[in-house]
Design a protein around this motif. Structure first.
Motif, PDB file in Angstrom:
ATOM      1  N   ALA A 148      51.993  33.835  42.356  1.00 17.09           N
ATOM      2  CA  ALA A 148      51.296  34.870  43.468  1.00 17.09           C
ATOM      3  C   ALA A 148      51.242  36.259  42.095  1.00 17.09           C
ATOM      4  O   ALA A 148      50.265  36.628  42.470  1.00 17.09           O
ATOM      5  N   VAL A 149      51.969  36.490  41.083  1.00 14.69           N
ATOM      6  CA  VAL A 149      51.817  37.753  40.995  1.00 14.69           C
ATOM      7  C   VAL A 149      50.918  37.485  39.203  1.00 14.69           C
ATOM      8  O   VAL A 149      50.348  38.009  39.246  1.00 14.69           O
ATOM      9  N   ILE A 150      50.486  36.028  38.641  1.00 17.40           N
ATOM     10  CA  ILE A 150      49.213  36.001  38.117  1.00 17.40           C
ATOM     11  C   ILE A 150      48.613  36.010  38.348  1.00 17.40           C
ATOM     12  O   ILE A 150      47.476  36.515  37.946  1.00 17.40           O
ATOM     13  N   SER A 151      48.455  35.628  40.089  1.00 19.21           N
ATOM     14  CA  SER A 151      47.074  36.017  40.821  1.00 19.21           C
ATOM     15  C   SER A 151      46.299  37.029  40.982  1.00 19.21           C
ATOM     16  O   SER A 151      45.495  37.894  40.902  1.00 19.21           O
ATOM     17  N   LEU A 152      47.146  37.998  41.522  1.00 20.01           N
ATOM     18  CA  LEU A 152      47.747  39.221  41.182  1.00 20.01           C
ATOM     19  C   LEU A 152      46.877  39.904  40.432  1.00 20.01           C
ATOM     20  O   LEU A 152      45.974  40.829  40.627  1.00 20.01           O
ATOM     21  N   ALA A 153      47.714  39.849  38.990  1.00 25.76           N
ATOM     22  CA  ALA A 153      47.457  40.698  38.373  1.00 25.76           C
ATOM     23  C   ALA A 153      45.771  40.017  37.833  1.00 25.76           C
ATOM     24  O   ALA A 153      44.746  41.561  36.996  1.00 25.76           O
ATOM     25  N   VAL A 154      44.793  39.291  37.698  1.00 28.88           N
ATOM     26  CA  VAL A 154      43.238  38.739  37.667  1.00 28.88           C
ATOM     27  C   VAL A 154      42.507  39.118  38.417  1.00 28.88           C
ATOM     28  O   VAL A 154      41.854  40.501  38.246  1.00 28.88           O
ATOM     29  N   ALA A 155      43.289  39.974  39.654  1.00 32.34           N
ATOM     30  CA  ALA A 155      42.082  40.321  40.763  1.00 32.34           C
ATOM     31  C   ALA A 155      42.159  41.485  40.791  1.00 32.34           C
ATOM     32  O   ALA A 155      41.449  41.804  40.461  1.00 32.34           O
ATOM     33  N   GLY A 156      43.578  42.588  40.498  1.00 31.05           N
ATOM     34  CA  GLY A 156      43.198  43.219  40.188  1.00 31.05           C
ATOM     35  C   GLY A 156      42.670  44.166  39.125  1.00 31.05           C
ATOM     36  O   GLY A 156      42.170  44.888  38.869  1.00 31.05           O
ATOM     37  N   ALA A 157      42.472  42.846  37.585  1.00 33.70           N
ATOM     38  CA  ALA A 157      41.562  42.838  36.907  1.00 33.70           C
ATOM     39  C   ALA A 157      39.979  43.286  37.046  1.00 33.70           C
ATOM     40  O   ALA A 157      39.239  44.077  36.856  1.00 33.70           O
ATOM     41  N   LEU A 158      40.315  42.097  38.000  1.00 33.01           N
ATOM     42  CA  LEU A 158      38.295  41.562  38.196  1.00 33.01           C
ATOM     43  C   LEU A 158      38.749  43.418  39.136  1.00 33.01           C
ATOM     44  O   LEU A 158      37.124  43.842  38.813  1.00 33.01           O
ATOM     45  N   TRP A 159      39.074  43.433  40.895  1.00 36.54           N
ATOM     46  CA  TRP A 159      39.148  44.948  41.304  1.00 36.54           C
ATOM     47  C   TRP A 159      38.058  46.359  40.001  1.00 36.54           C
ATOM     48  O   TRP A 159      37.169  46.953  39.788  1.00 36.54           O
ATOM     49  N   GLY A 160      39.725  46.499  38.473  1.00 36.53           N
ATOM     50  CA  GLY A 160      39.003  47.113  37.945  1.00 36.53           C
ATOM     51  C   GLY A 160      37.817  47.229  36.470  1.00 36.53           C
ATOM     52  O   GLY A 160      36.982  47.972  36.691  1.00 36.53           O
ATOM     53  N   LEU A 161      37.130  45.919  36.596  1.00 38.68           N
ATOM     54  CA  LEU A 161      36.306  45.361  36.586  1.00 38.68           C
ATOM     55  C   LEU A 161      35.513  46.325  37.164  1.00 38.68           C
ATOM     56  O   LEU A 161      33.813  47.009  36.486  1.00 38.68           O
ATOM     57  N   ARG A 162      34.771  45.926  38.856  1.00 43.65           N
ATOM     58  CA  ARG A 162      34.144  46.003  38.967  1.00 43.65           C
ATOM     59  C   ARG A 162      33.762  47.725  39.045  1.00 43.65           C
ATOM     60  O   ARG A 162      32.467  48.861  39.246  1.00 43.65           O
TER      61      ARG A 162
END
Length: 490
Positions: free
Chosen positions: A167-181
């Protein structure tokens, strides 16, 4: 997956997101920073924050919530018949946790295989022996319900750790993709980053409050467990301290009055030494000493604050104690039997507290406005009269605070008491008798092969809670004094 690896993976994702965010916004702007709302570092920081902060927040929340869920699930596995009359479900759960940690230690050391550790019908005698051989702190004989609950506890923690990592690693990846947008020139990255930093500073400022709350709650819950097993009236009003580890509860006498008396008696002797010497030293350094003498004397005086307390304890045991015996012992006045006594610990502790009183009082006295001194001199007062009637009253709130700080330090001291005052819990007015304090008994009650589910071990938390309440009352009284005199001399 180990917690450290989860942390490092999230940190790596955040750092990679930082550089990816900078590169992406520069590409969209064609390398022209004038087209961007914010500097490239802000865009990179926006990606890093969105990758790391939600993931770490989830990690902390998971670590706080998972033990509660696991304990609740395991508690349902413990039948009422497995709980002794002198125990409670919370104490049995503590045994389960220690047994689970012991199984982990035994597996790590090779004393048990993973299959043996998971075997539900394993021989509890053999398991208990292997856990104790591995250095685990467990009772002499683990019961089958406790062993089965410990095995379930390990399984739930393992499953929880695995899902937490996912869950934590998935959320980190999702947050990074959100920031890249948001890594586009028109995005207000600086505003987002500065807002996040402000909330980060608020969180840092809240750590002290949350830490204090956590300390209080840990004391409160364990104190409640203790008073479920031992009468509160016998604890607070008992005059005999004689803990016994012969069974849970046993026939122990756990009266706190002798310990409180020893704590206050030794602290009073220490303050009787530290306050006059420290205050007079502060007055001399601030009002009479030349700048050259002050530059030499004050650092030398403050060296006392940097000496470890164990060194003070050895000084009390090897030097001060024998010296007092030679003066007040059989060859002297004949009123002191041994070197370990209240007066030994009090004198050495008073020496240790001198810098707390002198250094703080010196700074406070120097903070008194020079205009107040000049006005006193203009009215014809001498230097000593000015100090006594103007400077000291104006500095009184700060001096009281310094004294109360020294008192709190004296009440919480352990090593000097252990080596200089002895270990006898008694009610006596004789300063040449050996006594002990609350802090010394907290250490002794939580040291050794004691059953941590017994009142003799849980009493350490009740002692700590008692000491906390006393020091809190002391600080409230000091605050009252400071506010009262501050209004008078402001």
């Amino acid at each position: 997956m180990p917690l450290l690896w989860v942390f490092l993976i999230v940190l790596t994702i955040a750092i990679g997101g930082y550089f990816a965010g900078r590169m992406r916004v520069l590409q969209h702007a064609g390398g022209d920073r004038r087209k961007m709302h914010s500097l490239p570092n802000y865009y990179g920081g926006n990606v890093a924050i969105k990758a790391a902060v939600p993931a770490f927040f989830l990690l902390v929340a998971w670590l706080l919530i998972q033990p509660w869920i696991v304990n609740s699930s395991v508690s349902n596995l413990i039948p009422d018949s497995a709980i002794a009359e002198s125990s409670s479900r919370g104490l049995v759960l503590s045994e389960v946790r220690r047994a689970a940690n012991g199984l982990d230690m035994a597996v790590a050391q090779g004393a048990l295989s993973e299959d043996d550790a998971r075997q539900p019908d394993a021989d509890v005698t053999d398991i208990s022996a292997k856990l104790q051989a591995s250095g685990a702190i467990v009772t002499s004989q683990i019961t089958p319900p406790v062993l089965q609950a410990a095995q379930r506890y390990r399984d739930l923690n393992t499953q929880g750790s695995t899902w937490m990592a996912i869950a934590v690693i998935s959320l980190a990846v999702a947050g990074a993709l959100w920031g890249l947008r948001g890594a586009v020139p028109d995005y207000r990255a600086r505003n987002v980053v500065e807002t996040a930093v402000r909330y980060l500073l608020i969180g840092a400022a809240s750590i002290a409050i949350l830490t204090t709350l956590g300390i209080v709650l840990s004391l409160v819950f364990n104190t409640i467990e203790f008073f479920r097993l031992y009468p509160a009236a016998d604890f607070f009003f008992g005059t005999n301290w004689a803990p016994s580890f012969s069974g849970r509860g046993g026939s122990s006498d756990l009266g706190v009055l002798p310990l409180l008396w020893g704590t206050f008696y030794i602290s009073i002797v220490a303050l009787a030494v530290a306050i006059p010497i420290g205050l007079f030293a502060a007055i001399y350094l601030s009002e009479y000493a030349t700048p050259r003498i002050r530059s030499i004397a004050k650092p030398l005086l403050e060296v006392l604050a940097g000496i470890p307390t164990i060194v003070y304890g050895l000084f009390a045991l090897l030097t001060v104690g024998p010296l007092l015996v030679s003066v007040f012992g059989r060859d002297g006045l004949g009123i002191m039997q041994a070197g370990t006594a209240v007066v030994t610990a009090g004198l050495v502790m008073g020496i240790m507290l001198i810098p707390f009183v002198s250094s703080l009082s010196d700074d406070i006295i120097n903070a008194v406005p020079q205009a107040m001194r000049d006005g006193s001199y203009g009215l014809g007062a001498t230097k000593s009269e000015t100090i006594r009637q103007v400077v000291l009253p104006a500095a009184l709130p700060g001096i009281v605070g310094a004294i109360l700080l020294a008192a709190s330090r004296a009440i919480g001291e352990t090593m000097i008491v252990v080596l200089g005052a002895g270990a006898a819990a008694r009610l006596s007015l004789n300063p040449f008798d050996a006594m002990t304090t609350v802090t010394a008994k907290i250490v002794s009650q939580l040291t050794g092969d004691a059953d941590f589910a017994s009142p003799e071990a849980l009493v350490a938390f009740a002692l700590g809670m008692t000491l906390f309440v006393i020091t809190l009352g002391l600080n409230i009284f000091a605050l009252y004094i400071v506010r009262k005199y501050r209004e008078q001399y402001d």
